[in-house]
Design an enzyme around this catalytic site. Sequence first.
Site, PDB file in Angstrom:
ATOM      1  N   PHE A 152      12.460  15.404  -8.828  1.00 13.77           N
ATOM      2  CA  PHE A 152      13.265  16.055  -9.865  1.00 13.77           C
ATOM      3  C   PHE A 152      13.066  15.435 -11.236  1.00 13.77           C
ATOM      4  O   PHE A 152      13.313  16.070 -12.254  1.00 13.77           O
ATOM      5  CB  PHE A 152      14.760  15.989  -9.487  1.00 13.77           C
ATOM      6  CG  PHE A 152      15.392  14.672  -9.823  1.00 13.77           C
ATOM      7  CD1 PHE A 152      15.881  14.431 -11.113  1.00 13.77           C
ATOM      8  CD2 PHE A 152      15.476  13.645  -8.896  1.00 13.77           C
ATOM      9  CE1 PHE A 152      16.433  13.203 -11.446  1.00 13.77           C
ATOM     10  CE2 PHE A 152      16.029  12.416  -9.227  1.00 13.77           C
ATOM     11  CZ  PHE A 152      16.501  12.201 -10.502  1.00 13.77           C
ATOM     12  N   LYS A 176       5.403  22.675  -4.427  1.00 11.83           N
ATOM     13  CA  LYS A 176       6.801  22.665  -3.960  1.00 11.83           C
ATOM     14  C   LYS A 176       7.533  21.702  -4.884  1.00 11.83           C
ATOM     15  O   LYS A 176       7.583  20.498  -4.656  1.00 11.83           O
ATOM     16  CB  LYS A 176       6.858  22.184  -2.503  1.00 11.83           C
ATOM     17  CG  LYS A 176       8.052  22.669  -1.703  1.00 11.83           C
ATOM     18  CD  LYS A 176       9.407  22.358  -2.280  1.00 11.83           C
ATOM     19  CE  LYS A 176       9.879  20.945  -2.067  1.00 11.83           C
ATOM     20  NZ  LYS A 176      11.144  20.625  -2.795  1.00 11.83           N
ATOM     21  N   GLU A 179      13.954  20.964  -5.744  1.00  7.03           N
ATOM     22  CA  GLU A 179      14.938  22.044  -5.705  1.00  7.03           C
ATOM     23  C   GLU A 179      16.062  21.826  -6.715  1.00  7.03           C
ATOM     24  O   GLU A 179      16.851  22.717  -6.974  1.00  7.03           O
ATOM     25  CB  GLU A 179      15.504  22.180  -4.286  1.00  7.03           C
ATOM     26  CG  GLU A 179      16.325  20.991  -3.770  1.00  7.03           C
ATOM     27  CD  GLU A 179      15.479  19.814  -3.247  1.00  7.03           C
ATOM     28  OE1 GLU A 179      14.299  19.679  -3.637  1.00  7.03           O
ATOM     29  OE2 GLU A 179      16.027  19.029  -2.451  1.00  7.03           O
ATOM     30  N   SER A 229      10.654   9.538  -3.536  1.00  3.79           N
ATOM     31  CA  SER A 229      11.198   8.240  -3.141  1.00  3.79           C
ATOM     32  C   SER A 229      10.351   7.659  -2.001  1.00  3.79           C
ATOM     33  O   SER A 229       9.670   8.401  -1.286  1.00  3.79           O
ATOM     34  CB  SER A 229      12.648   8.406  -2.698  1.00  3.79           C
ATOM     35  OG  SER A 229      12.700   9.342  -1.640  1.00  3.79           O
ATOM     36  N   CYS A 284      10.234   6.797 -12.891  1.00  2.00           N
ATOM     37  CA  CYS A 284       9.593   5.919 -11.908  1.00  2.00           C
ATOM     38  C   CYS A 284       9.055   4.672 -12.571  1.00  2.00           C
ATOM     39  O   CYS A 284       8.822   3.666 -11.920  1.00  2.00           O
ATOM     40  CB  CYS A 284       8.460   6.655 -11.228  1.00  2.00           C
ATOM     41  SG  CYS A 284       7.288   7.309 -12.407  1.00  2.00           S
ATOM     42  N   GLU A 385      16.393   0.576  -5.222  1.00  2.00           N
ATOM     43  CA  GLU A 385      16.074   1.392  -6.398  1.00  2.00           C
ATOM     44  C   GLU A 385      17.328   2.202  -6.721  1.00  2.00           C
ATOM     45  O   GLU A 385      17.678   3.125  -5.978  1.00  2.00           O
ATOM     46  CB  GLU A 385      14.900   2.333  -6.097  1.00  2.00           C
ATOM     47  CG  GLU A 385      14.508   3.149  -7.322  1.00  2.00           C
ATOM     48  CD  GLU A 385      13.432   4.197  -7.048  1.00  2.00           C
ATOM     49  OE1 GLU A 385      13.409   4.775  -5.955  1.00  2.00           O
ATOM     50  OE2 GLU A 385      12.636   4.454  -7.968  1.00  2.00           O
TER      51      GLU A 385
HETATM   52  P1  NAD Z   1      12.899  12.686  -3.244  1.00  2.00           P
HETATM   53  O1  NAD Z   1      12.104  11.782  -2.399  1.00  2.00           O
HETATM   54  O2  NAD Z   1      14.315  12.952  -2.877  1.00  2.00           O
HETATM   55  O3  NAD Z   1      12.203  14.142  -3.304  1.00  2.00           O
HETATM   56  C1  NAD Z   1      10.840  14.300  -3.637  1.00  2.00           C
HETATM   57  C2  NAD Z   1      10.351  15.622  -3.054  1.00  2.00           C
HETATM   58  O4  NAD Z   1      10.399  15.545  -1.631  1.00  2.00           O
HETATM   59  C3  NAD Z   1      11.202  16.830  -3.449  1.00  2.00           C
HETATM   60  O5  NAD Z   1      10.363  17.936  -3.661  1.00  2.00           O
HETATM   61  C4  NAD Z   1      12.108  17.037  -2.244  1.00  2.00           C
HETATM   62  O6  NAD Z   1      12.486  18.382  -2.054  1.00  2.00           O
HETATM   63  C5  NAD Z   1      11.250  16.557  -1.083  1.00  2.00           C
HETATM   64  N1  NAD Z   1      12.039  15.941  -0.013  1.00  2.00           N
HETATM   65  C6  NAD Z   1      13.239  15.310  -0.138  1.00  2.00           C
HETATM   66  N2  NAD Z   1      13.656  14.858   1.058  1.00  2.00           N
HETATM   67  C7  NAD Z   1      12.690  15.185   1.954  1.00  2.00           C
HETATM   68  C8  NAD Z   1      12.532  14.977   3.356  1.00  2.00           C
HETATM   69  N3  NAD Z   1      13.450  14.328   4.066  1.00  2.00           N
HETATM   70  N4  NAD Z   1      11.420  15.442   3.954  1.00  2.00           N
HETATM   71  C9  NAD Z   1      10.477  16.087   3.250  1.00  2.00           C
HETATM   72  N5  NAD Z   1      10.572  16.319   1.927  1.00  2.00           N
HETATM   73  C10 NAD Z   1      11.664  15.873   1.270  1.00  2.00           C
HETATM   74  O7  NAD Z   1      12.799  12.144  -4.750  1.00  2.00           O
HETATM   75  P2  NAD Z   1      13.611  12.616  -6.019  1.00  2.00           P
HETATM   76  O8  NAD Z   1      15.017  12.119  -5.912  1.00  2.00           O
HETATM   77  O9  NAD Z   1      13.383  14.052  -6.318  1.00  2.00           O
HETATM   78  O10 NAD Z   1      12.831  11.790  -7.171  1.00  2.00           O
HETATM   79  C11 NAD Z   1      13.105  10.465  -7.483  1.00  2.00           C
HETATM   80  C12 NAD Z   1      12.206   9.493  -6.729  1.00  2.00           C
HETATM   81  O11 NAD Z   1      10.845   9.749  -7.016  1.00  2.00           O
HETATM   82  C13 NAD Z   1      12.447   8.040  -7.150  1.00  2.00           C
HETATM   83  O12 NAD Z   1      12.402   7.242  -5.998  1.00  2.00           O
HETATM   84  C14 NAD Z   1      11.285   7.749  -8.075  1.00  2.00           C
HETATM   85  O13 NAD Z   1      10.920   6.389  -8.176  1.00  2.00           O
HETATM   86  C15 NAD Z   1      10.201   8.545  -7.422  1.00  2.00           C
HETATM   87  N6  NAD Z   1       9.137   8.822  -8.381  1.00  2.00           N
HETATM   88  C16 NAD Z   1       7.995   8.064  -8.280  1.00  2.00           C
HETATM   89  C17 NAD Z   1       6.979   8.265  -9.182  1.00  2.00           C
HETATM   90  C18 NAD Z   1       5.728   7.433  -9.122  1.00  2.00           C
HETATM   91  O14 NAD Z   1       4.877   7.648  -9.933  1.00  2.00           O
HETATM   92  N7  NAD Z   1       5.580   6.515  -8.181  1.00  2.00           N
HETATM   93  C19 NAD Z   1       7.093   9.244 -10.176  1.00  2.00           C
HETATM   94  C20 NAD Z   1       8.260   9.999 -10.240  1.00  2.00           C
HETATM   95  C21 NAD Z   1       9.283   9.769  -9.326  1.00  2.00           C
END
Ligand code: NAD
Length: 503
Positions: A152, A176, A179, A229, A284, A385
């Site tokens: 997000f 994808k 959401e 994450s 991130c 985090e």
């Molecule tokens: P998230 O892990 O909750 O979601 C990421 C994606 O995975 C979304 O599209 C979500 O719909 C999907 N998803 C969520 N739960 C899932 C599951 N159980 N099974 C399969 N798919 C699933 O992350 P978020 O809250 O949207 O974003 C923040 C996180 O992203 C933070 O941890 C941040 O550090 C990380 N991030 C990392 C970088 C990087 O470059 N390393 C860059 C941006 C964000």
Amino acid sequence: MSELRTVTHWIGGRPDDEPPQRLGDVYDPATGEVQARVAFASEADVDRAVETAAAAQPEWGETSLTRRAEVLFRFRQLLLDHVEELARLISSEHGKVRFDAMGEIRAGLDVLEFACGIPHLLKGEFSENVSTNIDTYSIRQPVGVAAGITPFNFPMMVPMWMVPIALACGNAFVLKPSEKDPSASLLLARLLKEAGLPDGVFNVVHGDKVAVDSLLTHPRVDAVSSVGSTPVARYIYSTASANGKRVQSLGGAKNHMVVMPDCDMDLAADSAVNAGYGSTGQRCMAVSAVVAVGAAGDQLIEKVRERLAVLRVGPGSDPEAQMGPLVTAEARDRVVAAIEAGVRAGATLAVDGRDLKVEGYENGFFVGPTIFDHVTPDLSIYRDEIFGPVLVVVRADRLEDAISLVNANPYGNGTAIFTNDGGAARMFQHEVQVGMVGVNVPIPVPLPFYSFGGWKASLFGSLHMYGPDGVAFFTRGKVVTTRWPEPAARGVDLGFPGASRSS
Ligand code: NAD
């Protein structure tokens, strides 16, 4: 009450008209109200999108490099023409303030501009006469259908880390997006179509784990690029790999900023505030842990405190606001719970953002800037985090101790050192076990002629995102060895190649 807008999938060059079986809420984080509903894809919806992409890919893969680059150049111009609309969309669903949304768009454009150079980037290597009259050369071809799963916190930039390079390399793509803020992806889809991208080459499916799992296991998806994450990144990496796909999966972070007592302390304080609280700590590459070495701690805390006292928090639509709300009520509650855990554990709460009220936005998901001092590495506020406007300060006696602390952390996305000592900086950049390192630069995000990626639990897979690694990820290498025989070279010879050279 007026009817809420529905955010649909985008399949085959148009908004999808299949009625969704499930819907999710999209909030306005500044007001706390639901502003739209987003379709959640079923396995069948994902299958339609992937099959559409697979049908469109061969022709796009055969399209000349110059024509593919031309589509991307037009896409760039269209994005510039729609920059205000895009910034408004990002800000209203994510909550970030306008100039931050503009920064995200600029960073996305940087990758697009890199991808416009695809004719140059796909040049292979050529070795003449590897053996007498035999030449060898390498070429790179599209992987096929690539899927992108994005978080997000950068609803435009992170998709743009993947999409322009994947398309430039001749792949079809199924995105994808998160959401929580899904609308920016549809504007990208519309503008790609307007730029001349053939229908079906770029598709968007919205949703949750059902949509993600369907992509990870679909036999016609060849590559998965994901950002999220760490638990989700690890799951995506292992599931997609087990299903035979190439995967790059970027995870979470706990980025440390090491502050040496000899540094420019005003620069360090500005940097800690900018990198700690920009985008409400939801980057991130946000700095979330400051390691103050020797006498640096007291001075730094005082200077950060002065800056936080005048920092303006407000809705993304307020042109004066520097920091917006968190993305959801759940995120706000998680951050407040983390602060409470820090207080219970005995860390010094130097600035407390829990009681912040933004006039006129009492139901928004706001938490003010917060800073803890004298934090020890065993505390949850240090280990987890938090992904919010919470900075923790750990004290260290020597640079060696600071480096050991950074290296012991399971994450390894970004880090920075603030110092005026070249020797200290060199030791730090050499020894630190982190993928992106800044020297007097708090958020060392590489421009796209380099690649972006962390180490350890911040990245699963061997290739980093965008830049040269992105081109490698979205193509398959092929090496061709050729001989155009002279009559004298003919004849049967069952010896192993090279046998004549070793005799
Ligand atoms: P998230 O892990 O909750 O979601 C990421 C994606 O995975 C979304 O599209 C979500 O719909 C999907 N998803 C969520 N739960 C899932 C599951 N159980 N099974 C399969 N798919 C699933 O992350 P978020 O809250 O949207 O974003 C923040 C996180 O992203 C933070 O941890 C941040 O550090 C990380 N991030 C990392 C970088 C990087 O470059 N390393 C860059 C941006 C964000």
